[in-house]
Design a protein around this motif. Sequence first.
Motif, PDB file in Angstrom:
ATOM      1  N   ILE A  61       3.544   4.186  -6.935  1.00 41.08           N
ATOM      2  CA  ILE A  61       2.608   4.027  -7.814  1.00 41.08           C
ATOM      3  C   ILE A  61       2.241   2.735  -8.414  1.00 41.08           C
ATOM      4  CG2 ILE A  61       5.472   4.674  -8.055  1.00 41.08           C
ATOM      5  CD1 ILE A  61       4.452   0.905  -8.902  1.00 41.08           C
ATOM      6  N   ILE A  62       1.729   3.340  -9.917  1.00 32.04           N
ATOM      7  CA  ILE A  62       0.711   1.704  -9.890  1.00 32.04           C
ATOM      8  C   ILE A  62       1.522   1.141 -11.391  1.00 32.04           C
ATOM      9  CG2 ILE A  62      -1.180   1.285 -11.867  1.00 32.04           C
ATOM     10  CD1 ILE A  62      -3.041   3.358  -9.353  1.00 32.04           C
ATOM     11  N   LEU A  63       1.748  -0.192 -10.749  1.00 27.66           N
ATOM     12  CA  LEU A  63       2.317  -0.950 -12.346  1.00 27.66           C
ATOM     13  C   LEU A  63       1.686  -1.769 -12.848  1.00 27.66           C
ATOM     14  CD1 LEU A  63       2.965  -3.632 -11.802  1.00 27.66           C
ATOM     15  CD2 LEU A  63       4.535  -3.146 -10.086  1.00 27.66           C
ATOM     16  N   ARG A  64       1.592  -2.131 -14.384  1.00 32.78           N
ATOM     17  CA  ARG A  64       0.917  -2.966 -14.849  1.00 32.78           C
ATOM     18  C   ARG A  64       2.426  -3.815 -15.821  1.00 32.78           C
ATOM     19  NH1 ARG A  64      -3.305  -3.081 -19.808  1.00 32.78           N
ATOM     20  NH2 ARG A  64      -1.821  -1.913 -20.490  1.00 32.78           N
ATOM     21  N   ILE A  65       1.882  -4.581 -15.715  1.00 35.82           N
ATOM     22  CA  ILE A  65       2.691  -6.222 -16.158  1.00 35.82           C
ATOM     23  C   ILE A  65       3.326  -5.725 -18.266  1.00 35.82           C
ATOM     24  CG2 ILE A  65       4.719  -8.328 -16.234  1.00 35.82           C
ATOM     25  CD1 ILE A  65       3.748  -8.441 -13.757  1.00 35.82           C
ATOM     26  N   ASP A  66       2.117  -6.402 -17.982  1.00 32.42           N
ATOM     27  CA  ASP A  66       2.062  -6.510 -19.431  1.00 32.42           C
ATOM     28  C   ASP A  66       0.126  -6.423 -20.059  1.00 32.42           C
ATOM     29  OD1 ASP A  66       0.012  -8.416 -19.030  1.00 32.42           O
ATOM     30  OD2 ASP A  66       1.925  -9.918 -19.076  1.00 32.42           O
ATOM     31  N   ASP A  67       0.005  -6.351 -21.371  1.00 30.96           N
ATOM     32  CA  ASP A  67      -1.456  -5.499 -21.552  1.00 30.96           C
ATOM     33  C   ASP A  67      -2.671  -6.376 -21.162  1.00 30.96           C
ATOM     34  OD1 ASP A  67      -2.577  -4.002 -23.629  1.00 30.96           O
ATOM     35  OD2 ASP A  67      -3.459  -5.727 -24.564  1.00 30.96           O
ATOM     36  N   ALA A  68      -2.236  -8.054 -20.678  1.00 26.39           N
ATOM     37  CA  ALA A  68      -3.916  -8.437 -20.513  1.00 26.39           C
ATOM     38  C   ALA A  68      -3.805  -8.554 -19.192  1.00 26.39           C
ATOM     39  CB  ALA A  68      -3.185  -9.881 -20.643  1.00 26.39           C
ATOM     40  N   GLY A  69      -2.399  -6.972 -18.316  1.00 23.11           N
ATOM     41  CA  GLY A  69      -2.249  -7.072 -16.699  1.00 23.11           C
ATOM     42  C   GLY A  69      -3.058  -6.140 -16.399  1.00 23.11           C
ATOM     43  N   GLU A  70      -3.404  -6.025 -14.796  1.00 24.22           N
ATOM     44  CA  GLU A  70      -3.858  -5.461 -13.476  1.00 24.22           C
ATOM     45  C   GLU A  70      -3.389  -4.148 -13.670  1.00 24.22           C
ATOM     46  OE1 GLU A  70      -5.757  -7.628 -10.456  1.00 24.22           O
ATOM     47  OE2 GLU A  70      -3.480  -8.576 -10.262  1.00 24.22           O
ATOM     48  N   ARG A  71      -4.081  -3.421 -13.210  1.00 22.29           N
ATOM     49  CA  ARG A  71      -3.515  -2.344 -12.462  1.00 22.29           C
ATOM     50  C   ARG A  71      -2.920  -2.479 -10.762  1.00 22.29           C
ATOM     51  NH1 ARG A  71      -3.026   2.856 -15.876  1.00 22.29           N
ATOM     52  NH2 ARG A  71      -3.265   3.964 -13.537  1.00 22.29           N
ATOM     53  N   ILE A  72      -1.732  -2.508 -10.342  1.00 21.31           N
ATOM     54  CA  ILE A  72      -1.986  -2.449  -8.821  1.00 21.31           C
ATOM     55  C   ILE A  72      -1.094  -1.508  -8.320  1.00 21.31           C
ATOM     56  CG2 ILE A  72      -2.141  -5.360  -8.940  1.00 21.31           C
ATOM     57  CD1 ILE A  72       0.545  -5.311  -8.159  1.00 21.31           C
ATOM     58  N   PRO A  73      -1.416  -1.350  -7.154  1.00 21.34           N
ATOM     59  CA  PRO A  73      -0.578   0.395  -6.289  1.00 21.34           C
ATOM     60  C   PRO A  73       0.644  -0.609  -5.099  1.00 21.34           C
ATOM     61  CG  PRO A  73      -2.391  -0.679  -5.221  1.00 21.34           C
ATOM     62  CD  PRO A  73      -2.574  -1.458  -6.738  1.00 21.34           C
ATOM     63  N   LEU A  74       1.758  -0.135  -5.400  1.00 24.20           N
ATOM     64  CA  LEU A  74       3.026   0.278  -4.554  1.00 24.20           C
ATOM     65  C   LEU A  74       3.776   1.396  -4.356  1.00 24.20           C
ATOM     66  CD1 LEU A  74       5.008  -3.470  -6.870  1.00 24.20           C
ATOM     67  CD2 LEU A  74       3.343  -3.495  -4.915  1.00 24.20           C
ATOM     68  N   THR A  75       3.755   1.242  -2.653  1.00 24.42           N
ATOM     69  CA  THR A  75       4.140   2.197  -1.867  1.00 24.42           C
ATOM     70  C   THR A  75       5.234   1.977  -1.992  1.00 24.42           C
ATOM     71  OG1 THR A  75       2.691   1.745  -0.355  1.00 24.42           O
ATOM     72  CG2 THR A  75       4.209   3.176  -0.071  1.00 24.42           C
ATOM     73  N   ILE A  76       6.550   3.487  -2.588  1.00 28.42           N
ATOM     74  CA  ILE A  76       7.102   3.450  -2.447  1.00 28.42           C
ATOM     75  C   ILE A  76       8.565   3.041  -1.913  1.00 28.42           C
ATOM     76  CG2 ILE A  76       9.156   5.274  -3.719  1.00 28.42           C
ATOM     77  CD1 ILE A  76       6.521   7.029  -5.559  1.00 28.42           C
ATOM     78  N   ALA A  77       9.045   2.482  -1.804  1.00 30.66           N
ATOM     79  CA  ALA A  77      10.249   2.078  -0.524  1.00 30.66           C
ATOM     80  C   ALA A  77      11.815   2.934  -0.864  1.00 30.66           C
ATOM     81  CB  ALA A  77      10.294   0.850  -0.263  1.00 30.66           C
ATOM     82  N   ASP A  78      11.738   3.634  -1.373  1.00 24.60           N
ATOM     83  CA  ASP A  78      12.954   3.772  -2.166  1.00 24.60           C
ATOM     84  C   ASP A  78      12.909   4.894  -3.353  1.00 24.60           C
ATOM     85  OD1 ASP A  78      15.268   5.544  -1.216  1.00 24.60           O
ATOM     86  OD2 ASP A  78      16.718   3.657  -0.476  1.00 24.60           O
ATOM     87  N   PHE A  79      13.862   5.900  -3.775  1.00 22.19           N
ATOM     88  CA  PHE A  79      14.169   6.557  -4.792  1.00 22.19           C
ATOM     89  C   PHE A  79      15.123   7.409  -4.792  1.00 22.19           C
ATOM     90  CE2 PHE A  79      13.055  10.141  -3.175  1.00 22.19           C
ATOM     91  CZ  PHE A  79      12.359  10.323  -2.440  1.00 22.19           C
ATOM     92  N   ASP A  80      16.103   7.184  -6.281  1.00 18.00           N
ATOM     93  CA  ASP A  80      17.337   7.864  -6.568  1.00 18.00           C
ATOM     94  C   ASP A  80      17.102   8.647  -7.147  1.00 18.00           C
ATOM     95  OD1 ASP A  80      20.158   8.579  -7.454  1.00 18.00           O
ATOM     96  OD2 ASP A  80      20.511   6.399  -6.219  1.00 18.00           O
ATOM     97  N   ARG A  81      17.507   9.997  -6.986  1.00 15.68           N
ATOM     98  CA  ARG A  81      17.019  11.495  -8.137  1.00 15.68           C
ATOM     99  C   ARG A  81      18.158  11.183  -9.138  1.00 15.68           C
ATOM    100  NH1 ARG A  81      12.111  13.113  -5.538  1.00 15.68           N
ATOM    101  NH2 ARG A  81      12.691  14.812  -3.326  1.00 15.68           N
TER     102      ARG A  81
END
Lengths: 282, 459
Positions: free
Chosen positions: A35-55
């Motif tokens: 996934i890629i996330l951004r914390i806030d409006d000044a934030g950068e986009r960082i990728p993090l690998t999905i470690a788990d998911f719960d559908r």
Amino acid sequence: MPFEIIEKSQIVPTIHNMIISAPRIARKARAGQFIILRIDDAGERIPLTIADFDREKGTITTIFQEIGKTTAQLSEMNAGECLLDFVGPLGKPSEIEQVGTVVCVGGGVGVAPVYPIARAHKEAGNKVISIIGSRSADLLLWEEKMRDVSDELFITTDDGTKGHHGFVTDVLKELLEGSESISLVVAIGPPIMMRTVAGVTHPFGVKTVVSLNSIMVDGTGMCGSCRVLVGGETRFACVDGPEFDAHKVDFTLLMNRLQMYKDEEQLAMEHYKKCDREGCQC
Amino acid sequence: MLERQDMPRQDPEKRRSNFDEVALGYSHEQAVNEAKRCIQCKKPLCVAGCPVEIDIPAFIRCIADEDMEGAINELKSMNALPAICGRVCPQETQCEEVCVLAKKGEPVAIGRLERYAADWELENKLGEPEKPESTGKKVAVVGSGPAGLTAAAELAKMGHSVNLMEALHKAGGVLVYGIPEFRLPKSIVQKEVEYIERLGVDIQLNSVIGMVETVDELLDEYDAVFLGTGAGLPSFMNIDGENLSGVYSANEFLTRVNLMKAYQFPDYDTPVKKGHKVVVVGGGNVAMDAARCAVRLGAEEVTVVYRRGDDEMPARREEIENAKEEGVIFRLLSNPTRILGDEKNWVRQMECLNMELCEPDESGRCRPVPVEGSEHILDVDIVIIAVGTSPNPLIPMTTSSLETSKWGTIIADDNGATSKTGVFAGGDVVTGAATVISAMGAGKIAAKAIDKYLNSNNL
């Protein structure tokens, strides 16, 4: 639509577990994606690998290590707070087939993204042997989770405080030299570890897959920031990967490109600490 | 006859170090004087030159009569994004090129007048747009660039329920990630996007179609789908050294600067390398945008390297002139052959060959041919490659029975209908990289075709 942090905890020093409510992504997520996330409006986009998911619960689990400004800021966030942007699933999922014996190697924070891959191989009917390692026993993560999805689990620590005193590649080499026929090796960890894994498996001719953590901006194939050289061809880790044939990856290029913003990363960190200390004027 | 009113612009020396808009816009008096130059042709050629068929004489007459509300209503009835078009449309090759006045002198400044009327509206907000009765039909529009925004606006005006899906965290596509602030302020894009939302369009950001949902899945939920996903995949030159640190695609460089606001680093988190000696490869608008961003970030020397001559550069003349005024150096008839790095993988030099122009090729442009033995080395620490883009393959790869060309573009007929029933496409994803206004024109045509499809089918 902001994305709520459902759970947030430190698993081992500097490494955190964060569960995010993202039902649309959870519905589609598969092992090996990010996934890629951004914390806030000044934030950068960082990728993090999905470690788990719960559908069912509609959540995505990510594990991150405090290494720069954004991860430092993330580490200070708590359940109930929201991330501004959370996008995915991105990248190609791991190829999961019944192949026989699969060795899953996770180093440091790389144990987390290896977990869903090991689980998927186990569910596909493969024998899963896992090797997880860290610098020291107190930094080892997800031992129990890995044990649950592995037929055999090996632990290594650089300082010998737990398991084998040495590197994951020591154990891997022993396994390769042993009687068991190994069909596939999956390795995720620091680039230097993945390069060593590739070097160890190459003489044995065992198919080896690594997940590359190159620098990304959009994560959808638009910018080419994440480009890597695989078998002499330029590929985008975000859409062509993140998993590639370890024996074809140019790890030196990967490591060099990962250093590209070292000065800026330091500057961003100093700026962040100053803002934290003096109250942000920006 | 009155002279064409000059556009007030920021002084080059000053604008070299800021990202504020270069063209400042007409004053009211200038706008009215310029509008009075229009001779109100009975058979206006300008309208035929406009891909979205704005009644140009009508809106200009309103400005001449100082009826600004009338002017903006005329514009908005045909074009949902006038403040954007007034800034980035290549009027000189469209409406203004065919203006009757251009035969003897200078054409009416149609683009500047469009901008004036649109900006007037943004400052003096008009009431809410009228919402038509709902048709109960649902359309998914994928991609929020010029094609998608236009298609979404038109479909909403027809009473359809529209969801606009955007992969990035901001709506606008190339208008927000590609075109820099100094040419198209992001606050203007934001206001135009808000207008689209006021029409009833629901925008879903962070939605990468092909990954989070496929087009086939969208068709289960929606009655039709429009694909306006643009041409976002950067081309490289396939020369040695392209993966060195310090080599950017123009897309990456511009996305860092524009979308992520790297020019405000570290107040904004995303960094970009400023460089001392920057080389931009290419001669289009994207190359000009990248070069002018590099100047503003503080590079000491910014050079555009282009393999053909000055006349062949595809960029707008106005932008080439702006770049020259800002100190950008042009090395024309020059083509990079390899990029050289140091032991730490950083760009240090670039080898180029001189070119000469031969007979024009099929595209009508003179074909550049290398001059043997003309290899030479440029010192450089940042290289930005702006040699074109093609469509992102994500949607074609994940959609069943959607035909594409060998260039990766989606095949669509003149109305935007693709090989897949219920799926329409328009803009750069169909034509390959082109202009904002041609994408808008395609979005508009496809919206009409989608409306017809929705009405004709017993969905």
